[in-house]
Structure formats: C-alpha cells, structure tokens
Design a protein around this motif. Structure first.
Motif, PDB file in Angstrom:
ATOM      1  N   SER A 163     -39.700-193.007 -85.073  1.00  0.00           N
ATOM      2  CA  SER A 163     -39.542-192.155 -83.805  1.00  0.00           C
ATOM      3  C   SER A 163     -39.984-193.204 -82.521  1.00  0.00           C
ATOM      4  O   SER A 163     -41.152-193.218 -82.444  1.00  0.00           O
ATOM      5  CB  SER A 163     -40.209-190.999 -84.042  1.00  0.00           C
ATOM      6  OG  SER A 163     -39.825-189.944 -85.093  1.00  0.00           O
ATOM      7  N   ALA A 164     -39.098-193.579 -81.665  1.00  0.00           N
ATOM      8  CA  ALA A 164     -39.338-193.915 -80.417  1.00  0.00           C
ATOM      9  C   ALA A 164     -39.191-192.728 -79.449  1.00  0.00           C
ATOM     10  O   ALA A 164     -38.260-192.382 -78.947  1.00  0.00           O
ATOM     11  CB  ALA A 164     -38.346-195.038 -80.067  1.00  0.00           C
ATOM     12  N   PHE A 165     -40.168-192.139 -78.942  1.00  0.00           N
ATOM     13  CA  PHE A 165     -40.240-191.176 -78.247  1.00  0.00           C
ATOM     14  C   PHE A 165     -40.039-191.485 -76.782  1.00  0.00           C
ATOM     15  O   PHE A 165     -40.411-192.262 -76.252  1.00  0.00           O
ATOM     16  CB  PHE A 165     -41.790-190.316 -78.383  1.00  0.00           C
ATOM     17  CG  PHE A 165     -41.955-189.621 -79.767  1.00  0.00           C
ATOM     18  CD1 PHE A 165     -41.120-188.599 -80.097  1.00  0.00           C
ATOM     19  CD2 PHE A 165     -42.883-190.069 -80.625  1.00  0.00           C
ATOM     20  CE1 PHE A 165     -41.378-187.963 -81.188  1.00  0.00           C
ATOM     21  CE2 PHE A 165     -43.005-189.736 -81.821  1.00  0.00           C
ATOM     22  CZ  PHE A 165     -42.380-188.590 -82.044  1.00  0.00           C
ATOM     23  N   LYS A 166     -39.148-190.438 -76.343  1.00  0.00           N
ATOM     24  CA  LYS A 166     -38.577-190.631 -74.870  1.00  0.00           C
ATOM     25  C   LYS A 166     -39.459-189.832 -74.005  1.00  0.00           C
ATOM     26  O   LYS A 166     -40.326-188.627 -74.262  1.00  0.00           O
ATOM     27  CB  LYS A 166     -37.198-190.061 -75.025  1.00  0.00           C
ATOM     28  CG  LYS A 166     -36.181-190.831 -75.726  1.00  0.00           C
ATOM     29  CD  LYS A 166     -34.978-190.284 -75.501  1.00  0.00           C
ATOM     30  CE  LYS A 166     -33.909-190.996 -76.473  1.00  0.00           C
ATOM     31  NZ  LYS A 166     -32.376-190.499 -76.313  1.00  0.00           N
ATOM     32  N   PRO A 167     -39.153-189.931 -72.499  1.00  0.00           N
ATOM     33  CA  PRO A 167     -39.965-189.305 -71.528  1.00  0.00           C
ATOM     34  C   PRO A 167     -40.076-187.667 -71.847  1.00  0.00           C
ATOM     35  O   PRO A 167     -41.051-187.046 -71.321  1.00  0.00           O
ATOM     36  CB  PRO A 167     -39.470-189.564 -70.223  1.00  0.00           C
ATOM     37  CG  PRO A 167     -38.782-191.167 -70.468  1.00  0.00           C
ATOM     38  CD  PRO A 167     -38.388-191.087 -71.813  1.00  0.00           C
ATOM     39  N   ALA A 168     -38.982-186.943 -72.345  1.00  0.00           N
ATOM     40  CA  ALA A 168     -39.025-185.559 -72.346  1.00  0.00           C
ATOM     41  C   ALA A 168     -39.708-185.020 -73.576  1.00  0.00           C
ATOM     42  O   ALA A 168     -40.041-184.052 -73.404  1.00  0.00           O
ATOM     43  CB  ALA A 168     -37.541-185.325 -72.762  1.00  0.00           C
ATOM     44  N   SER A 169     -40.358-186.074 -74.342  1.00  0.00           N
ATOM     45  CA  SER A 169     -41.237-185.632 -75.242  1.00  0.00           C
ATOM     46  C   SER A 169     -42.786-185.729 -74.976  1.00  0.00           C
ATOM     47  O   SER A 169     -43.313-186.493 -74.008  1.00  0.00           O
ATOM     48  CB  SER A 169     -41.142-186.585 -76.615  1.00  0.00           C
ATOM     49  OG  SER A 169     -42.099-186.495 -77.485  1.00  0.00           O
ATOM     50  N   GLU A 170     -43.495-184.885 -75.402  1.00  0.00           N
ATOM     51  CA  GLU A 170     -45.214-184.941 -75.148  1.00  0.00           C
ATOM     52  C   GLU A 170     -45.691-186.218 -75.873  1.00  0.00           C
ATOM     53  O   GLU A 170     -46.944-186.542 -75.233  1.00  0.00           O
ATOM     54  CB  GLU A 170     -45.694-184.002 -75.744  1.00  0.00           C
ATOM     55  CG  GLU A 170     -45.773-183.535 -77.258  1.00  0.00           C
ATOM     56  CD  GLU A 170     -46.582-182.365 -77.744  1.00  0.00           C
ATOM     57  OE1 GLU A 170     -46.696-182.263 -78.983  1.00  0.00           O
ATOM     58  OE2 GLU A 170     -46.591-181.438 -77.099  1.00  0.00           O
ATOM     59  N   LEU A 171     -45.051-186.987 -76.634  1.00  0.00           N
ATOM     60  CA  LEU A 171     -45.529-188.157 -76.983  1.00  0.00           C
ATOM     61  C   LEU A 171     -44.600-189.310 -76.584  1.00  0.00           C
ATOM     62  O   LEU A 171     -44.760-190.535 -77.168  1.00  0.00           O
ATOM     63  CB  LEU A 171     -45.222-188.404 -78.445  1.00  0.00           C
ATOM     64  CG  LEU A 171     -46.236-187.461 -79.411  1.00  0.00           C
ATOM     65  CD1 LEU A 171     -45.876-187.382 -80.934  1.00  0.00           C
ATOM     66  CD2 LEU A 171     -47.476-187.621 -79.424  1.00  0.00           C
TER      67      LEU A 171
END
Length: 502
Positions: free
Chosen positions: A111-119
C-alpha cells in the motif's frame, strides 16, 4: 497475425510477448498457477499509457502462449496506490479468509498511502483475498498488516517454507534506499515477525526492488539444493539503467547466507562486471517467478523496459511488453553454481510458418551478407559460430539496407554485444541508442546463440542460457532482413537455423 506498418498505432505490438490492450504496465505481480490457469498480474495504469494510478492489471493463460486480458484485479483508490507484491494459495486457510472447502488466494501487496490517508507517505504491506480463483478481490479490513513506518518498504514476495519440524509463511521484501532485503515470518499472513536482513551487497547503484527467493537443485541433483535470491535495482545495471542481480546461497527458514557475494556494503564502481546478473540487456526488470508451477519448474518473467525511457517508448495505445517466460535452473560453471535460463518449452516449441532457413559449414567473409529467404519479424534464430580472424562477427536482425540490430561476438574482448543504434526509431530518448555488452567465452572455438525476435524486441540466449541480453527495438515494419557479418577478417557458420514463428 495482422499486418501493420510503422505508422499504424499498433505497429510494435508483440506477437509472442504479453502487452496490455490499451494501457500502461510495468512490474509483474502475483504470479501463480492455480486450478489449471496461469495468472499474470502486473502494475497497471487503468486510465492511461504512462505510469500512474497504480493498480493490479490481470491476464490469464492455460499454455503460457495465449493470454487473455481480464478486468483490473485490485484498483487504486483515494487512499492508496497498489504497488507490487505476490499471491499465495492459502490451502490450509491459515488466514481465515476462506473455508476448508474453498481455501482462498491471498494477495500480499504494498500500500503506497496517499495524502488523504492518515498514513500518508508510508509504504506498508496489505492483504486482499479472492474466493473465485483470482478474478475478484476483497481488501482486508485490517490493512496494513505490516508497517515499519517507512516510505520505501515494498514489493513483498511470500511463499510457504516447510521443514521437517514446522511450516510457516515467509515474506521477502525490501527497504529500497537502504539496499536491504528483510525477511519476515507468519502463521496466518496477518501477524508478521522480523527474522533477519540481507545487504547491502554487490550492485547498489540504485534502489533495490522486487526481490524473490526460491530453491533450485544444482545440476538437477535434489541432494544439492541451493537458494537463489534475486534483487532488481534501478538504476545501476551493467549497461546503465534498470537491471536485476542474483545471489546463490543457503536459507534455513530464518537467514539467507550468500556464497556469491563479491562486495559487501556499497559497491565499488568498477565491479559491475563481476556480479551475477539476471540479464545483461537494457530491458529486463522487476523479474519474479511463478508460484505452484507443476513439476517443480521455476518460471520467471520480467517487465521488458527500462526506467530511463519507459514512459517515452513509441508504442500506442499500449506501453511496455513483458519478457518471454523463462525456465531457470542452477548449473555448475567452472565449479560455481550459476543461474541458467531458457525460454519456457511452451514458447520454445511454437510452430513455424514454413520450413526454416538453414546454413552449415559456411565462411563469413568480411562485410555484411544478406540471407535470402530468411527475412521475418517474428523469429527464432539458432546459430553456432566460430571465430576466425574477424574482430567482430554475428547476425543482423530486423534489417533494411545496411541498418538493423546487430548481435555480435568480439573474441579479443570476450564480449557479446547487442547494438541497437540503427534499430529503427531511436531518437525518442537520448539514452535509447546503445551498444550493450556481456562477457562471453567460447566453448572450444564456438559460440552458441539463440535469438528470439519480435515486433519490438530481441532476446538473446548465449552459451546454453548462461548469458542473456534483452532489448527493445522499434524498426520499420519493412525492416525484416536477416544478415550475417564479419569485421576485420572472417568467421565461420557451423550451423544456422532461422525459423519464422506462427
């Protein structure tokens, strides 16, 4: 096969290699044979033909020759892009995602987490599962299952490790910027325990990516089993740009110990030629192997492109093919186990369009010599050549006039070269026109070379598969000549067979 011209949008679509219908692809992912079907998942932009919106594309085959493109398997969303990973058949339902009667397939992906994610900014490992044989996937609600808080932790390859005492899952992944492979274990695919790490070692000229780990018998002896750790890196390859290296050693279920490390820590810049490379060409990257192939065969496939120019190659509407599928083995070469590669037998036995062109015991005089009746754009060329007085000699494929792609031997240098400076369209990127080389030594006085030619590629297997070079080319559709040549003297054709493939 539909005839195309250099101005047709699909002019370079391969006949023998997989390419998506109308979108971008890169790394192969989730390779598995399951219920009679080979599944090829891959990094895919479902909305365009340049890198972005990373999701898992999907294709299936029953024979490794004909592939059917399926709908996108695991799609990106507003929280994450779906980076590379692998698939396992959880036959004992250790994850609890299936049932005893219907065990699941489980995808382990980054999972490459994006700005919308808390990660946001983190790369961590996540799960999805399929109960219909790999066609539809459900993301696990407890994702991610392994988070190191790193922005460069990716590309998990998972397999079942079994010993006399125990059985558990192993994950092999990378900390890309640290040039480090990390090994984890799990009983249920959800909770992971760190075991050990490997690296830096040998080639470290670019980030480490897409590792794989598997056992192979040396010289076919099941009592002499070694483990092969493959690591792709970008850049830092032997001929510039992307490439893949491998290490041979032992794995005890916890630690991988290499017996083929040349340099520990960061590489010495002048040692590239001393390392073991999966392929010496420019266009063989992110190579990984299929799981659960019958008869214990170890089959590998790679993305046939190079990050130097990947987004700019002149194909449309699709962009990037996969390599041919190869069967790999370990053979003793000068007392050392080396990876040997052959095109998978399903592809090596493709039927011919008409009787092949052959030549035997023929001198190659200085200059270029067109082979009448050997022209073609989808071919297998099998050549045994002996050195004479020539400084360089070999074969020119996809030729027209004096131009074409040269596959040549330089005996005094101990090198085999692929020269694509006159291979058709080369000006789309300053790095593309190149002469790429690999070390080679004759057997006696002979060099054995098999060349697979397609609409946009050549793949060279030399000295029984000990050396391979894979290269994209973009010739005009009229460039179909095959020639032999010699420079600075003469050479000899011991045997030559040119087969036009259906």
């Amino acid at each position: 096969m539909t005839a195309v011209t250099a101005t047709t949008p699909d002019a370079f679509r391969p006949a023998m290699h997989y390419a998506a219908r109308s979108t971008w692809l890169n790394d192969p992912n989730g390779l598995i044979f399951h219920e009679g079907i080979y599944h090829l998942y891959y990094q895919n932009n479902p909305e365009g033909n340049v890198w972005g919106n990373m999701s898992w594309g999907h294709a299936t085959s029953t024979d490794l020759v004909t592939w059917v493109e399926q709908p996108v398997a695991i799609a990106y969303d507003e929280l994450e892009d779906i980076y590379s990973g692998s698939i396992v058949f959880d036959r004992y339902n250790t994850s609890g995602f299936g049932t005893e009667a219907r065990p699941p397939l489980v995808a382990v992906y980054t999972s490459a987490f994006k700005p919308a994610s808390e990660l946001s900014g983190v790369q961590a490992q996540s799960l999805a599962y399929s109960l219909d044989g790999g066609y539809t996937w459900t993301k696990y609600a407890g994702n991610p299952v392994l988070n190191r808080g790193s922005s460069e932790f990716r590309d998990p390859k998972v397999f079942r490790f079994e010993s006399d005492a125990e059985s558990y899952w192993i994950m092999v992944a990378v900390e890309a910027l640290d040039f480090k492979v990390v090994f984890y274990s799990s009983l249920d695919l959800k909770k992971w325990e760190l075991l050990s790490s490997f690296g830096p070692a040998n080639a470290t000229g670019g980030v480490w990516e897409c590792p794989d780990l598997f056992p192979l018998p040396v010289d076919g002896d099941p009592e002499n089993l070694k483990w092969v750790l493959t690591i792709n890196l970008n850049p830092g390859g032997p001929n510039s740009g992307s490439a893949g290296q491998y290490f041979v050693g032992d794995f005890d279920g916890v630690t991988f110990t290499s017996s083929s490390t040349v340099t520990e820590g960061l590489q010495a810049p002048d040692r590239l030629g001393d390392y073991q490379w999966l392929d010496w060409g420019r266009d063989y990257y992110a190579a990984v192997s299929f799981s659960d192939v019958p008869d214990g065969r170890r089959l590998m496939i790679a993305w046939m492109n190079n990050w130097q120019y990947a987004n700019e190659i002149p194909t449309s509407p699709w962009r990037s093919p996969m390599s041919l599928i190869r069967e790999v083995s370990l053979q003793s070469v000068d007392g050392t186990p080396r990876l040997v590669q052959h095109v998978a037998r399903e592809l090596a036995s493709l039927p011919s369009v008409h009787p092949p062109f052959t030549a035997d015991d023929t001198e190659i005089a200085e200059g270029k010599h067109l082979l009448d009746s050997a022209a073609g754009s989808v071919q297998r060329i099998e050549a045994s050549l002996s050195t004479g007085t020539a400084e360089e000699f070999g074969v020119i494929v996809r030729g027209e006039g004096t131009r074409g792609t040269r596959i040549g031997i330089r005996p005094a240098e101990g090198r085999i070269v692929v020269d694509r400076r006159e291979s058709g369209q080369t000006g789309f990127h300053e790095s593309f026109a190149s002469t790429d080389a690999a070390p080679i030594q004759p057997t006696g006085n002979s060099y054995e070379v098999t060349i697979y030619v397609d609409h946009c590629s050549v793949e060279v297997f030399a000295q029984g598969g000990q050396i391979t070079l894979s290269e994209l080319i973009f010739p005009a559709s009229t460039s179909t000549d095959v020639s032999v040549y010699a420079c600075g003297g003469t050479a000899t054709i011991n045997s030559l067979k040119v087969t036009q493939l259906a």
